[in-house]
Design a protein around this motif. Structure first.
Motif, PDB file in Angstrom:
ATOM      1  N   ASP A   1       8.760  10.973  10.321  1.00 45.91           N
ATOM      2  CA  ASP A   1       8.370  11.008   8.912  1.00 45.91           C
ATOM      3  C   ASP A   1       9.036  12.166   8.169  1.00 45.91           C
ATOM      4  O   ASP A   1       9.229  12.091   6.957  1.00 45.91           O
ATOM      5  CB  ASP A   1       6.843  11.128   8.799  1.00 45.91           C
TER       6      ASP A   1
ATOM      7  N   LYS B   1      12.068   5.444  -2.911  1.00 46.43           N
ATOM      8  CA  LYS B   1      11.679   4.999  -1.577  1.00 46.43           C
ATOM      9  C   LYS B   1      12.647   3.972  -0.985  1.00 46.43           C
ATOM     10  O   LYS B   1      13.030   4.048   0.169  1.00 46.43           O
ATOM     11  CB  LYS B   1      10.270   4.412  -1.640  1.00 46.43           C
ATOM     12  N   TRP B   2      13.042   2.992  -1.836  1.00 48.75           N
ATOM     13  CA  TRP B   2      13.904   1.936  -1.282  1.00 48.75           C
ATOM     14  C   TRP B   2      15.247   2.496  -0.857  1.00 48.75           C
ATOM     15  O   TRP B   2      15.807   2.089   0.156  1.00 48.75           O
ATOM     16  CB  TRP B   2      14.067   0.790  -2.290  1.00 48.75           C
TER      17      TRP B   2
ATOM     18  N   ASP C   1      12.185   0.050  -6.321  1.00 50.89           N
ATOM     19  CA  ASP C   1      11.174   0.011  -5.284  1.00 50.89           C
ATOM     20  C   ASP C   1      10.391  -1.273  -5.327  1.00 50.89           C
ATOM     21  O   ASP C   1      10.161  -1.903  -4.298  1.00 50.89           O
ATOM     22  CB  ASP C   1      10.199   1.181  -5.486  1.00 50.89           C
TER      23      ASP C   1
ATOM     24  N   ARG D   1      11.885  10.969   6.110  1.00 47.55           N
ATOM     25  CA  ARG D   1      11.490  10.273   4.885  1.00 47.55           C
ATOM     26  C   ARG D   1      11.037  11.285   3.834  1.00 47.55           C
ATOM     27  O   ARG D   1      11.475  11.257   2.687  1.00 47.55           O
ATOM     28  CB  ARG D   1      10.345   9.306   5.159  1.00 47.55           C
TER      29      ARG D   1
ATOM     30  N   GLU E   1       0.833  -1.195   0.000  1.00 48.56           N
ATOM     31  CA  GLU E   1       0.000   0.000   0.000  1.00 48.56           C
ATOM     32  C   GLU E   1       0.870   1.249   0.000  1.00 48.56           C
ATOM     33  O   GLU E   1       1.876   1.324   0.691  1.00 48.56           O
ATOM     34  CB  GLU E   1      -0.887  -0.012   1.244  1.00 48.56           C
TER      35      GLU E   1
ATOM     36  N   ILE F   1      10.698  -3.868   7.962  1.00 49.51           N
ATOM     37  CA  ILE F   1      10.606  -2.797   6.960  1.00 49.51           C
ATOM     38  C   ILE F   1       9.277  -2.894   6.230  1.00 49.51           C
ATOM     39  O   ILE F   1       8.582  -1.896   6.029  1.00 49.51           O
ATOM     40  CB  ILE F   1      11.785  -2.891   5.964  1.00 49.51           C
ATOM     41  N   TYR F   2       8.911  -4.127   5.879  1.00 51.85           N
ATOM     42  CA  TYR F   2       7.621  -4.299   5.210  1.00 51.85           C
ATOM     43  C   TYR F   2       6.487  -3.783   6.091  1.00 51.85           C
ATOM     44  O   TYR F   2       5.612  -3.046   5.639  1.00 51.85           O
ATOM     45  CB  TYR F   2       7.387  -5.770   4.856  1.00 51.85           C
TER      46      TYR F   2
ATOM     47  N   GLU G   1       9.502  -1.493  16.125  1.00 51.79           N
ATOM     48  CA  GLU G   1       9.354  -0.362  17.042  1.00 51.79           C
ATOM     49  C   GLU G   1      10.346   0.742  16.691  1.00 51.79           C
ATOM     50  O   GLU G   1      10.016   1.922  16.698  1.00 51.79           O
ATOM     51  CB  GLU G   1       9.586  -0.818  18.485  1.00 51.79           C
TER      52      GLU G   1
ATOM     53  N   THR H   1      10.854  -7.362   0.836  1.00 54.96           N
ATOM     54  CA  THR H   1      10.449  -7.245   2.235  1.00 54.96           C
ATOM     55  C   THR H   1       9.159  -8.019   2.479  1.00 54.96           C
ATOM     56  O   THR H   1       9.022  -8.703   3.482  1.00 54.96           O
ATOM     57  CB  THR H   1      10.223  -5.781   2.650  1.00 54.96           C
TER      58      THR H   1
ATOM     59  N   VAL I   1       6.466  -1.622   8.486  1.00 52.90           N
ATOM     60  CA  VAL I   1       6.424  -0.187   8.769  1.00 52.90           C
ATOM     61  C   VAL I   1       6.301   0.630   7.490  1.00 52.90           C
ATOM     62  O   VAL I   1       5.501   1.559   7.399  1.00 52.90           O
ATOM     63  CB  VAL I   1       7.686   0.233   9.547  1.00 52.90           C
ATOM     64  N   GLU I   2       7.104   0.271   6.471  1.00 53.74           N
ATOM     65  CA  GLU I   2       7.216   1.147   5.307  1.00 53.74           C
ATOM     66  C   GLU I   2       6.206   0.798   4.205  1.00 53.74           C
ATOM     67  O   GLU I   2       5.758   1.671   3.481  1.00 53.74           O
ATOM     68  CB  GLU I   2       8.630   1.059   4.729  1.00 53.74           C
ATOM     69  N   TYR I   3       5.923  -0.479   4.023  1.00 49.25           N
ATOM     70  CA  TYR I   3       5.074  -0.856   2.896  1.00 49.25           C
ATOM     71  C   TYR I   3       3.690  -1.316   3.320  1.00 49.25           C
ATOM     72  O   TYR I   3       2.685  -0.844   2.826  1.00 49.25           O
ATOM     73  CB  TYR I   3       5.748  -1.957   2.071  1.00 49.25           C
TER      74      TYR I   3
ATOM     75  N   MET J   1      13.920  -7.226   7.261  1.00 49.06           N
ATOM     76  CA  MET J   1      13.130  -6.994   6.048  1.00 49.06           C
ATOM     77  C   MET J   1      11.637  -7.017   6.381  1.00 49.06           C
ATOM     78  O   MET J   1      10.865  -6.202   5.874  1.00 49.06           O
ATOM     79  CB  MET J   1      13.436  -8.069   4.999  1.00 49.06           C
ATOM     80  N   THR J   2      11.248  -7.967   7.228  1.00 52.61           N
ATOM     81  CA  THR J   2       9.838  -8.038   7.597  1.00 52.61           C
ATOM     82  C   THR J   2       9.413  -6.766   8.319  1.00 52.61           C
ATOM     83  O   THR J   2       8.341  -6.213   8.052  1.00 52.61           O
ATOM     84  CB  THR J   2       9.588  -9.257   8.496  1.00 52.61           C
TER      85      THR J   2
ATOM     86  N   ILE K   1      14.841   4.238   2.400  1.00 51.89           N
ATOM     87  CA  ILE K   1      14.825   3.305   3.525  1.00 51.89           C
ATOM     88  C   ILE K   1      16.244   2.877   3.891  1.00 51.89           C
ATOM     89  O   ILE K   1      16.646   2.899   5.052  1.00 51.89           O
ATOM     90  CB  ILE K   1      13.965   2.067   3.179  1.00 51.89           C
ATOM     91  N   LEU K   2      17.010   2.516   2.853  1.00 51.83           N
ATOM     92  CA  LEU K   2      18.361   2.015   3.115  1.00 51.83           C
ATOM     93  C   LEU K   2      19.279   3.106   3.643  1.00 51.83           C
ATOM     94  O   LEU K   2      20.121   2.854   4.501  1.00 51.83           O
ATOM     95  CB  LEU K   2      18.952   1.412   1.843  1.00 51.83           C
TER      96      LEU K   2
ATOM     97  N   SER L   1      -2.278  -2.300   6.156  1.00 52.70           N
ATOM     98  CA  SER L   1      -3.007  -3.256   5.326  1.00 52.70           C
ATOM     99  C   SER L   1      -3.339  -4.522   6.109  1.00 52.70           C
ATOM    100  O   SER L   1      -2.753  -4.783   7.148  1.00 52.70           O
ATOM    101  CB  SER L   1      -2.172  -3.627   4.098  1.00 52.70           C
TER     102      SER L   1
END
Lengths: 310, 367, 351
Positions: free
Chosen positions: C229, C242-243, A17, C232, A5, C152-153, C222, A24, C155-157, C149-150, C246-247, C161
């Motif tokens: 923000d 975006k990626w 991206d 970012r 999202e 990051i998913y 956390e 991830t 929080v960021e992506y 990675m999880t 993040i990195l 959802s």
């Protein structure tokens, strides 16, 4: 994929991206796969155990008869541990959040974390060589004077390695997790509520009872359940401390005690062959399902309530 | 700021990692290869064995002696339990196994082992050790018990030390009215297997459960490991338990009735009992499974003992065959058996059995 | 017209003096000691009785001078402190026991020798140290990337959802998996892959990673959430994808917290016994190859040395205490590193 999202105001998608995002997401899925894998592999290896014959089940007629006393012991030990640990943890958490001066609170917090850092096998060593013998005289007294209570029917075990001792060790081991979660929640109580209570002339205890506890209720319940889950899965300390004979009994201070699933696996695993191993794995699956349900319920309570532990 | 903080972390963490690897890279102080030992043989390689934890002390002694004589050879023995050893041997994960019980044909263990070896599996006794009945009763240091009474004590039919049945066996002793607290192993073990086998065969019906490595009853106090039993017996007045004789320490041990004589646990007695026991004739030629006669009346025999076996294949790959053969031969040799006796309190194999075992091992060949 | 009764209402209640708790404490201790010494109790009995006397004495005094509510308050306050004391007694006793029995065992030989070919004398725990190091390293190598990675998913992506919520929830549930179940999983998996009885270091590492991943995810999540923000958005505004944001921006900012979390996760799993007992087995020699052969580890060494010490029980049981001491020191040092790293590396974000 619709799983990704867009965060409001984030920049346009690019190839990098897309790759990174899916990477991830893949990691997240991998964790779920691993969780499913636990259930699947335990089931595959456990299936022969479910239909094992008496010879491979320590003489029990079928798997249910084999696993039931273990389930009973697991629940009993964990329940007693929780009964002991919960009030203590409430006290410790309150001392950190509302009683101790800030500096002292930090020290206490560190000490309690230390309790969580001690490996379970060391608790086992301590339980056998220190705690058990120290508790034995107490059991002797209980067995003589309170034997009319079924819990203390005795005869008291003079090495002190009873299910009550095991439960006390478990209580110490789950104390940190219950404390940590309840302390977080206590500290999140809205300042205004607390100050309003105090301004109305409430004593500190009344303030806690009226503003902290109602706010923290669901959090405490879930902390307790997480502690319960932890206690049910603890292995080595119980295996080393408990005089396990695999019976079903509420007698807490005698030589014959119910064993727990986890301890039974640890004690039997290395000397088992063939279907016996499958039966042990099947009992592990039962433990997994029970702890999963308890943890699931605990987390569900947390996420339903407004508070979310950190 | 951001990239610098990455670097600030990367440096130390790499250093820690490198340190960790460096530490792991060097061997232990006592494992450093002893260089140019003139007495060394041409043997070299690594042997992996696993199984019986009862054999552990003896295996340490054997592999140390063998390692000194053959500096090129590394022998690993993992005392992870007989069951695990057999399982791993049958899976081909290890070269030889140590087991406190002979492979059980009714459970398909023999078939699995034969399949692994591609031929009939070899099985020779290598470690015999008396199991002592230990007790802790105030004022009592000497105790006579027969199998029937031990069976009654452990199955809970006798609950007081001054029971008539015990008193009858110990004339003159002033037995206290203390309650009896029988202690057994809560983990699976070969010791329990042999103890229950003894009771089942010799108790004349007072003990009803067949030999089992899991304690078959739901009574008595359970303790993990030999040391658990020992410390539980020490902990309380009135306790009785069973444990490998070499590990009983300062505890008092009971003499058991053999024929009409009272026999205290001894390595010698265990060897005599073994001598009086027939081989299992249904087995293949290389399988020396012994049907221990727990009811033997031979003078001086102590039939409450544990017999542990070496399990190996008749053929191995060329270089491995030499090492396996040499090591196993050193174990069953007179010197090896003597070593186990002095270092682990085991009973040396009787000459007959020892010769037979040596002959079987001598038959190991390369593929 | 009814007569109004004028009554003097004091604005303050009478209160116990500040030194009241101390006085009651001293008195109850003295009473208990007197009683205890005359009846021959041990120090534990005296302390327990003193506590009981205090627990009753102070509220009663308060009830007489102050009021019921104040008395209850004092009673609860005492209870809180007593429960803290009860909770810390085991910790003290345990640490004292491990230090007093374990510390004298530790010397150069203890740390550099293995138990191979050692009998009748005390050897060393080097084989278990290397084993623990390797197994934990494997667990870390598996769980840090996956966990991070999880996070990051999440929080960021994924943000809010449904999938993300489900993953977050199940990760939470996963923190409660009993360690022995993780061990059985690794054993079952490796049995299926490589045949029965496969006990290798890698299986242990995998089992531990199963326990470690949820902790890493939760702490990293956390920490990532704490990154403002503004950072970012500033990066996006500069046209950074975006990626890369993040990195290069988010991760470095949260790094300190993530490292603290990972270190605490390592400290949490390094003392696990049950999964290693099942998945790795035990050996007396140094085994540096996690892909073949059993591998010893400190917790398993402690367990076996204590419960199955062989022909010379005293020696190995002493070594078990020594190994327990080393293990606790390792865990505490890791905790300390986590705290220090958190302090030193904390980003200075002006928030």
């Amino acid at each position: 994929m619709s799983v990704i999202e867009q965060k409001a105001g984030s920049p346009k998608r690019r190839l990098g991206d897309l790759v990174f995002a899916n990477l991830t997401f893949g990691s997240g899925l991998l964790i779920l796969v691993a969780l499913a894998g636990v259930a699947i592999f335990l089931t595959i290896q456990g299936i022969p155990g479910f239909s094992a014959k008496a010879a491979d089940l320590d003489g029990h007629a079928n798997f249910i008869a084999y696993v039931w006393p273990l389930v009973f012991g697991t629940l009993l030990a964990a329940a007693i541990a929780l009964l002991i640990a919960l009030p203590l943890a409430m006290g410790v958490a309150l001392s950190i959040s509302h009683y101790a001066p800030r500096r002292l609170a930090v020290v206490i917090g560190y000490l309690v974390d230390l309790l969580a850092a001690v490996p379970s096998v060391v608790y086992g060593l301590w339980g056998i060589s220190f705690l058990g013998p120290r508790l034995a005289p107490l059991y002797g007294w209980l067995g003589t004077h309170l034997s009319w209570i079924p819990l203390f029917k005795g005869p008291a075990l003079n090495s002190g390695r009873t299910i009550l001792t095991a439960a006390i060790v478990l209580a110490i081991m789950i104390l940190p997790i219950i404390t940590a979660i309840s302390r977080e929640i206590f500290m999140q109580t809205p300042r205004l509520n607390e100050e309003a209570a105090l301004a109305l002339g409430a004593t500190r205890w009344e303030m806690i009872r009226l503003s902290v506890f109602p706010y923290a209720k669901s959090g405490i319940v879930s902390a307790a359940m997480l502690g319960l889950g932890r206690a049910m899965g603890e292995t080595m300390a119980v295996a080393m401390v408990l005089s396990a004979t695999g019976i079903v009994s509420f007698n807490l201070i005698s030589a014959t005690n119910p064993s727990t699933i986890a301890a039974n696996i640890a004690l039997k695993f290395s000397d088992s062959t063939g279907v016996q191993v499958n039966a042990l794995i099947a009992s592990g699956l039962v433990l997994f399902v029970i702890t999963f349900i308890v943890n699931f319920a605990a987390r569900a309570i947390v996420s339903r309530g407004d508070v979310r532990n950190k | 700021m951001n990239s610098t903080s990455i670097r600030r972390v990367a440096g130390p963490s790499l250093a820690v990692l490198a340190l960790g690897l460096a530490v792991s890279a060097c061997g232990a102080g006592n494992e450093a290869a002893t260089t140019t030992d003139s007495s060394s043989t041409s043997l070299s390689g690594t042997l992996n064995g696993a199984g019986s934890s009862a054999q552990q002390s003896a295996q340490s002694a054997w592999s140390a002696a063998f390692g000194k004589a053959n500096s090129g050879v590394t022998i690993n023995y993992d005392p992870s339990g007989s069951g695990a050893g057999v399982e791993q041997f049958n899976a081909g994960a290890i070269d030889f196994a140590g087991s406190d019980a002979a492979l059980d044909p009714t459970k398909g263990e023999v078939a699995a082992a034969n399949k692994r070896c591609g031929a009939d599996v070899l099985e020779v006794p290598d470690y015999v050790s008396p199991i002592a009945v230990v007790f802790n009763v105030k004022g009592i240091t000497k105790l006579n018990l027969d199998a029937a009474t031990i069976g009654k004590i452990f199955s809970g039919t006798i609950t007081k030390w001054n029971d008539a049945a015990i008193a009858a066996l110990n004339p003159g002793a002033t037995l206290p009215s203390t309650g009896i607290n029988p202690i057994h192993r809560s983990d699976d073990s070969g010791t329990t297997n042999n103890f229950t086998d003894y009771l089942f065969q010799a108790s004349g019906g007072t003990w009803k459960s067949e030999a089992n490595k899991t304690w078959p009853l739901k009574s008595g106090e359970g303790a993990a490991g030999t040391s658990g039993v020992i410390s539980a017996v020490k902990a309380g007045d009135g306790a009785i338990g069973y444990a490998d004789d070499s590990q009983v320490g300062t505890l008092d041990t009971a003499a058991i009735k053999v024929g009409s004589a009272w026999t205290a646990p001894s390595a010698d007695g265990a060897a005599k009992a073994l001598l009086a026991s027939p081989l299992d004739t249904t087995r293949a030629a290389g399988d020396m499974a012994i049907k221990v006669d727990r009811t033997t009346t031979a003078a001086g025999a102590y039939p409450l003992m544990l017999t542990s076996y070496l399990i190996a294949c008749p053929t191995y790959s060329a270089d491995k065959a030499k090492v396996v053969k040499a090591y196993l031969a050193s174990i069953v040799s007179t010197a090896g058996q003597q070593l186990a006796a002095t270092s682990a309190g085991a009973a040396p194999l009787p000459a007959d059995l020892q010769t037979k075992a040596a002959a079987i091992i001598d038959g190991i060949t390369s593929k | 017209m009814s007569a109004i009764v004028h009554q003097h209402v004091p604005l303050t209640h009478p209160r116990l003096p500040r030194w009241a708790p101390a006085l009651v404490g001293v008195i109850s201790l003295a009473l208990a000691a007197l009683l205890g010494i005359s009846l021959g109790w041990g120090p534990v009995g005296i302390v327990v009785v003193a506590l009981l006397v205090y627990l009753v004495g102070l509220p009663v005094w308060s009830r007489l001078v102050e009021n019921r509510r104040a008395a209850t308050n004092r009673f609860v306050t005492t209870l809180v402190w007593v429960s803290l004391g009860i909770a810390l007694v085991p910790l003290g006793s345990l640490l004292w026991k491990v230090i007093s029995l374990g510390a004298p065992q530790v010397n150069g030989r203890f740390l550099t020798w293995s138990m191979k070919n050692v009998f009748g004398e005390s050897g060393g725990i080097y084989h278990s140290l290397t084993g623990t190091l390797i197994i934990t390293l494997i667990a870390t190598i598996i769980s840090v990337p996956v966990g991070l990675m999880t996070a990051i998913y999440l929080v960021e992506y994924g943000a809010k959802s449904r999938t993300a919520s489900a993953i977050r929830f199940l990760v939470d549930v996963m923190t409660g998996i009993p360690s022995i179940v993780a061990g059985l999983f690794a054993y079952a998996l490796f049995t299926l892959l490589f045949g029965p009885g496969t006990k290798i270091g890698f299986a242990g590492g995998l089992a531990l990673s199963l326990l470690m991943v949820p902790i890493v995810v939760r702490s990293a999540e956390e920490m990532l959430k704490l990154v403002p923000d503004d950072l970012r958005e500033a990066s996006w505004a500069l046209g950074v994808p975006k990626w890369k944001t993040i990195l290069k921006v988010v991760l470095p900012t949260a790094l300190a917290g993530i490292i603290t979390g990972v270190t605490l996760a390592v400290a949490r799993v390094i003392g696990e016994t049950a999964p290693l007992l099942i998945a790795c087995g035990a050996t007396t020699a140094v085994n540096l190859n996690p892909a073949s052969g059993q591998m010893s580890s400190l917790p398993v060494f402690i367990y076996f040395s204590y419960t199955q010490p062989g022909a010379n029980p005293k020696i190995l049981q002493d070594m078990a205490w020594g190994a327990a001491f080393v293990l606790i020191v390792v865990v505490m040092v890791l905790n300390l590193i986590a705290r220090v790293a958190g302090k030193i590396l904390a980003p200075k974000t002006g928030h």
